[in-house]
Design a protein around this motif. Structure first.
Motif, PDB file in Angstrom:
ATOM      1  N   ILE A   1       0.900  -1.098  -0.045  1.00  0.00           N
ATOM      2  CA  ILE A   1       0.061   0.013  -0.148  1.00  0.00           C
ATOM      3  C   ILE A   1       0.992   1.304   0.037  1.00  0.00           C
ATOM      4  CG2 ILE A   1      -1.533   1.397   1.347  1.00  0.00           C
ATOM      5  CD1 ILE A   1      -2.937  -1.395   2.340  1.00  0.00           C
TER       6      ILE A   1
ATOM      7  N   ASP B   1       2.124   1.827  -3.411  1.00  0.00           N
ATOM      8  CA  ASP B   1       1.330   2.181  -4.475  1.00  0.00           C
ATOM      9  C   ASP B   1       0.942   3.595  -4.281  1.00  0.00           C
ATOM     10  OD1 ASP B   1       1.439  -0.532  -5.826  1.00  0.00           O
ATOM     11  OD2 ASP B   1      -0.219  -1.087  -4.667  1.00  0.00           O
ATOM     12  N   VAL B   2       0.856   4.150  -2.957  1.00  0.00           N
ATOM     13  CA  VAL B   2       0.357   5.368  -2.755  1.00  0.00           C
ATOM     14  C   VAL B   2       1.304   6.264  -3.129  1.00  0.00           C
ATOM     15  CG1 VAL B   2       0.304   6.998  -0.703  1.00  0.00           C
ATOM     16  CG2 VAL B   2      -0.959   4.863  -0.580  1.00  0.00           C
TER      17      VAL B   2
ATOM     18  N   LEU C   1      -3.518  -0.790  -5.859  1.00  0.00           N
ATOM     19  CA  LEU C   1      -3.820  -0.242  -4.187  1.00  0.00           C
ATOM     20  C   LEU C   1      -4.925  -0.633  -4.064  1.00  0.00           C
ATOM     21  CD1 LEU C   1      -3.139   1.780  -2.237  1.00  0.00           C
ATOM     22  CD2 LEU C   1      -4.017   3.443  -3.411  1.00  0.00           C
TER      23      LEU C   1
END
Length: 108
Positions: free
Chosen positions: A59, A62-63, A85
């Motif tokens: 996460i 991906d952020v 995500l």
């Protein structure tokens, strides 16, 4: 807690190693690329061991990837990483539910 420190150290070590290499090849975002690569490598290692913490690393990566790709005009790639995500959030929720103690015998 000690394990979390160790994982952070691996990410930091990866950034320290990759950043100068990426600068030397004129990468357009060397720090972010080093960070996301390091996060992804640690996440993959955790996934291989089936550790739930893998999802937090995926996460986090991906952020960072999504706005990075949008900023570089790689819109379709950014959309793909938005889907990744969402899959990571779904994976975290599913793994969390499967690890939660079962609620048996809750009568009203």
């Amino acid at each position: 807690l000690a394990e979390a420190r160790s994982l952070r150290r691996w990410v930091i070590a990866g950034v320290v190693v990759l950043y100068p290499i990426l600068v030397s090849v004129h990468d357009s975002a060397p720090f972010l690329d080093a960070l996301t690569t390091s996060l992804s490598l640690v996440a993959q290692w955790l996934l291989n061991g089936k550790w739930i913490q893998t999802w937090y690393f995926w996460i986090a990566a991906d952020v960072i990837y999504v706005p990075l790709y949008f900023s570089r005009g790689l819109n379709l790639t950014a959309v793909v990483y938005m889907l990744f995500l969402a899959l990571c959030v779904a994976g975290l929720r599913a793994w969390s539910r499967s690890l939660a103690p079962e609620k048996v015998g809750l009568a009203a």
